[in-house]
Design an enzyme around this catalytic site. Structure first.
Site, short mmCIF file in Angstrom:
data_model
loop_
_atom_site.label_atom_id
_atom_site.label_comp_id
_atom_site.label_asym_id
_atom_site.label_seq_id
_atom_site.Cartn_x
_atom_site.Cartn_y
_atom_site.Cartn_z
N ARG A 14 0.91 -1.04 0.01
CA ARG A 14 0.03 0.03 -0.26
C ARG A 14 0.88 1.43 0.03
O ARG A 14 0.37 2.47 -0.55
CB ARG A 14 -1.10 -0.01 1.04
CG ARG A 14 -1.91 -1.06 1.05
CD ARG A 14 -2.99 -0.79 2.27
NE ARG A 14 -4.05 -1.98 2.27
CZ ARG A 14 -3.91 -3.06 3.21
NH1 ARG A 14 -2.95 -2.92 3.94
NH2 ARG A 14 -4.57 -4.12 3.11
N SER A 22 -1.30 -17.92 4.59
CA SER A 22 -2.13 -17.17 5.31
C SER A 22 -3.18 -17.97 5.63
O SER A 22 -3.87 -18.52 4.72
CB SER A 22 -2.56 -15.93 4.37
OG SER A 22 -3.52 -15.04 5.19
N ASN A 50 -5.80 -18.44 12.51
CA ASN A 50 -5.14 -18.95 13.32
C ASN A 50 -6.03 -19.08 14.57
O ASN A 50 -6.27 -20.32 15.19
CB ASN A 50 -4.21 -18.14 14.35
CG ASN A 50 -2.96 -17.73 13.19
OD1 ASN A 50 -3.26 -16.94 12.17
ND2 ASN A 50 -1.87 -18.35 13.52
N CYS A 51 -7.06 -18.40 14.73
CA CYS A 51 -8.09 -18.29 15.76
C CYS A 51 -9.12 -19.45 15.60
O CYS A 51 -9.81 -19.83 16.35
CB CYS A 51 -9.01 -17.00 16.02
SG CYS A 51 -7.75 -15.64 16.26
#
Length: 282
Positions: A23, A40, A43-44
């Site tokens: 960006r 990617s 995780n949660c």
């Protein structure tokens, strides 16, 4: 003038850094290395694959290298591990884990985001139980596949932190006999003891065998032995006692590691401890 930026590690830290860098600049060359197969993932949500809330392990994957390339022009390289850093020459050595090929890349800027690894203490007899840890999609898929493909009925989760409690919740939802062992007098240490009693009651109401203020001292054949002498049948053991930062690469490169510990004590919600390892290379 454009720069060549290398990022060691993907997932939350590395992938977020890569997207943010893009960006800020459309010209910089950004290469991200991840030693696992997924650059990617959520995780949660990992424990929720055990109950089927997340049906497929692949559903946990958020972004593929192809999407990083097409959407952000970020070169995300999976199954590739950075093994050494040469700060004088400003290069890194990378090993392709699927072929053992070794090559090097130069850099103008280098970001380290290797994450952390599960703590697996050398408890006597750990080789006598089916022990698992949870760090990534591969780990949760391996655990889920083993449980579903065996006659496992009794599962012991060691560690009452966020991951341990979520694993217990989802294993119980899936219909297993679950024991949660926590060495401290309570689970979820960031919260006050009085507040946690609500969580203790909920676990007990859901027929979880909750054991606190007791620790694992050894394992026998599919049995977990506690300091109190309790013997818990354990077809599967999930180690969720915490993580330690992956600092070997930084230490080998003679980087200075800064450990910051932030403590906040209040009467209602306390003991929030965060440990950060910051490595800055210029």
């Amino acid at each position: 003038m454009s720069k060549k930026i290398l990022i060691i590690g993907g997932v939350a830290g590395g992938a977020s850094a890569a997207a943010r860098l893009r960006r800020h600049s459309e010209e910089d060359q950004i290469i991200m290395f991840e030693k696992g197969p997924h650059v990617s993932f959520s995780n949660c949500c990992l424990p929720y694959h055990l109950s089927g809330v997340v049906e497929k392990a692949d559903d946990l994957v958020l972004m593929s290298p192809e999407k990083f390339a097409s959407q952000y022009r970020i070169d995300a390289r999976t199954n590739q591990e950075v093994v050494t850093i040469n700060r004088q020459q400003k290069t890194v050595t990378i090993k392709k884990l699927l072929s053992d090929e070794v090559y090097s890349e130069s850099y103008d800027k280098l970001i380290l985001s290797p994450g952390a690894k599960p703590i697996i203490p050398a408890i006597p007899g750990i080789d006598k139980v089916n022990a698992f840890s949870i760090r990534n999609v591969v780990d949760i898929d391996r655990l889920n596949s083993y449980i579903k493909g065996s006659d496992a009925k009794n599962i012991t989760v060691i560690g009452g932190g966020f991951i341990g409690v979520e694993v217990v919740e989802n294993l119980k939802e899936a219909g297993y006999n679950v024991t949660l062992v926590e060495a401290m007098p309570q689970i979820m240490r960031p919260f006050d003891y009085e507040m946690v009693q609500i969580l203790h009651k909920e676990l007990l109401d859901q027929d979880v065998n909750l054991i606190v203020a007791d620790k694992v001292v050894k394992f026998e054949d599919n049995i977990t032995i506690l300091a109190s002498g309790k013997a818990i049948p354990s077809d599967v053991v999930v180690m969720a006692i915490g993580v330690s930062p992956e600092t070997n690469l930084a230490l080998d490169a003679n980087l200075k590691l800064v450990i910051k510990v932030a403590l906040k004590l209040t009467k209602t919600t306390v003991l929030m401890t965060q440990i950060f390892t910051q490595s800055v290379m210029r």
